[in-house]
Design a protein around this motif. Sequence first.
Motif, mmCIF file in Angstrom:
data_model
loop_
_atom_site.group_PDB
_atom_site.id
_atom_site.type_symbol
_atom_site.label_atom_id
_atom_site.label_comp_id
_atom_site.label_asym_id
_atom_site.label_seq_id
_atom_site.Cartn_x
_atom_site.Cartn_y
_atom_site.Cartn_z
ATOM 1 N N ASN A 1 52.411 70.126 50.682
ATOM 2 C CA ASN A 1 52.804 70.013 52.090
ATOM 3 C C ASN A 1 54.292 69.704 52.160
ATOM 4 O O ASN A 1 54.732 68.647 51.708
ATOM 5 N N LEU A 2 55.071 70.638 52.695
ATOM 6 C CA LEU A 2 56.513 70.468 52.808
ATOM 7 C C LEU A 2 56.954 70.833 54.218
ATOM 8 O O LEU A 2 56.414 71.766 54.817
ATOM 9 N N SER A 3 57.959 70.117 54.737
ATOM 10 C CA SER A 3 58.492 70.470 56.047
ATOM 11 C C SER A 3 59.977 70.170 56.098
ATOM 12 O O SER A 3 60.508 69.382 55.316
ATOM 13 N N CYS A 4 60.632 70.831 57.050
ATOM 14 C CA CYS A 4 62.050 70.599 57.309
ATOM 15 C C CYS A 4 62.254 70.715 58.813
ATOM 16 O O CYS A 4 61.908 71.732 59.407
ATOM 17 N N GLY A 5 62.750 69.635 59.428
ATOM 18 C CA GLY A 5 63.003 69.658 60.854
ATOM 19 C C GLY A 5 62.180 68.667 61.650
ATOM 20 O O GLY A 5 62.448 68.440 62.826
ATOM 21 N N GLY B 1 63.814 65.810 50.002
ATOM 22 C CA GLY B 1 64.074 66.810 51.028
ATOM 23 C C GLY B 1 64.013 68.223 50.477
ATOM 24 O O GLY B 1 64.282 68.473 49.295
ATOM 25 N N VAL B 2 63.643 69.181 51.344
ATOM 26 C CA VAL B 2 63.444 70.564 50.907
ATOM 27 C C VAL B 2 64.286 71.511 51.751
ATOM 28 O O VAL B 2 64.619 71.238 52.901
ATOM 29 N N SER C 1 62.793 75.060 47.905
ATOM 30 C CA SER C 1 63.153 74.204 46.778
ATOM 31 C C SER C 1 63.462 72.801 47.279
ATOM 32 O O SER C 1 63.917 72.600 48.407
ATOM 33 N N SER C 2 63.199 71.819 46.429
ATOM 34 C CA SER C 2 63.445 70.420 46.783
ATOM 35 C C SER C 2 64.695 69.919 46.071
ATOM 36 O O SER C 2 65.044 70.367 44.976
ATOM 37 N N HIS C 3 65.361 68.969 46.698
ATOM 38 C CA HIS C 3 66.595 68.415 46.152
ATOM 39 C C HIS C 3 66.361 67.745 44.801
ATOM 40 O O HIS C 3 67.240 67.770 43.926
ATOM 41 N N ALA D 1 55.477 74.430 54.871
ATOM 42 C CA ALA D 1 54.812 75.193 53.816
ATOM 43 C C ALA D 1 53.635 74.400 53.288
ATOM 44 O O ALA D 1 53.684 73.166 53.191
ATOM 45 N N CYS D 2 52.579 75.123 52.952
ATOM 46 C CA CYS D 2 51.374 74.505 52.410
ATOM 47 C C CYS D 2 50.717 75.492 51.460
ATOM 48 O O CYS D 2 50.698 76.700 51.712
ATOM 49 N N LEU D 3 50.153 74.995 50.362
ATOM 50 C CA LEU D 3 49.308 75.810 49.495
ATOM 51 C C LEU D 3 48.148 74.961 49.020
ATOM 52 O O LEU D 3 48.203 73.729 49.026
#
Length: 338
Positions: free
Chosen positions: A231-235, A257-258, A274-276, A217-219
Motif C-alpha cells: 500500500n503506497l500513496s502520494c498526496g 516517501g514514494v 520507487s521509495s526514497h 498503488a496496491c498489490l
Amino acid sequence: MDKLIQADGQPHYGIFPAAPGHINYRDFDFRSPMGRRLGPLAKWRRFHQFQYFGLLGNELIGGCALANLSLVGIGFVYLFHPASGRMIERQFKLPLGLGTSFSQTPDDGVCELRQGRNLLRLQNCTTSGEKRLLVELDDGTRIDAAFSERQPAFQPMCICTPTAVNGWVYAQKVAGVACRGQVRSALGDFDLGQIGAFAHHDWSAGYMRPETNWNWACLSGLAGGLRVGLNLSCGVNETSFSENCFWLDGELIKVDGVRFAFNRDQPLKTWTISSHDGQVELRFEGEGLHEERLNLGFIASNFKQVFGRFSGNLRPSGRAPVSIDGMWGFVEDQYVKW
C-alpha cells in the motif's frame, strides 16, 4: 482506543496498533482556517468517508467502492476477466446520499448503497476480524467475498494524520490476504478460494483537503512462498506520518516517501514507483481501468483506477529481496474537489 477524537476535541494522531472503536467526528473541534468554531452543519458538509474492497487473481479482478460525500453518495463496482479482456462495471450517484448508510466504526458495522434492485454492501465484524463484500445487481451479478485479519494473523495499517490547516484523515489499509467466496456474473462463475484470489481493503474518513489529488498503488499475491501485500500513496496521509508500507506474511513493514512517475493522459502506459529508502522499486503495466468524471461545480472528481501487473523488487531492511514478477494490483490517479 475507544474513540478517535479526544475530550479536548482533537484527534489522536499517529500509527496505531489497532483501529479506534469509533470515528466520533461529531466531537471534533472543527474550526475555520481563521480560527472560528464551526457548527454541526459544517461538520456534516465537510466530513467524507469511503470504503473499498478489491479482488486480485489471475482469473478475475474486481473492485467495489462506497463514498459518502455529504451532498452525494457514490458507489461503483466492476469485474474484469483477464483471459478474455471482458469487463462489467456499474456506477451509482445518489443525491444527499439517499439510499446509503455508513457506519463510523472501522472494524464493525455496515456501509451500504441501495438503488432499485441493486445493493452494494461492505460489512466488518469485530468478533471474527472479517471483512465482507456483498454485491447484488439487477442484471444477476452477485459477489460474496470475505477475508479475515486473524486467520492467519495480519497487522493492518491504522493511521491518522493532520490535513491542511484544519482537518485530519483516518485511514485503515489491508493488502496481501487470501480471499474466499463466490462470484456469479456474465463473465462466468468463480470460487475465489479455488482460483487463489487475494483481497485489498481500505476504510478512510475525515476532513480532507477541500481540493486535493493523490496517487495510490496496491498489490496482493504470492511471491517466493510469501503472502505479499503493498500500500503506497502520494498526496494524502503523509503529514507527520505516512501510510506507505508492505506486508510479508501479514507482518507490516514501513516504507519511506514514494514517487509515482506516469503519463496522466495515458494511464495504461508504464508507471514506475520507487521509495526514497530503496525498499520499493516497481514497474506497473496497465491492463484496463475504471474511470469516472464528475463536475457539479461545488463537487468535482477526475478518477482513474487502473488494474494491471507489477514487476520489480521489495527490499526489506536486513532481509533478502522479494522479487515481484507480474503480480496483479491497482494504481490510482485522483483529483477531487469537495
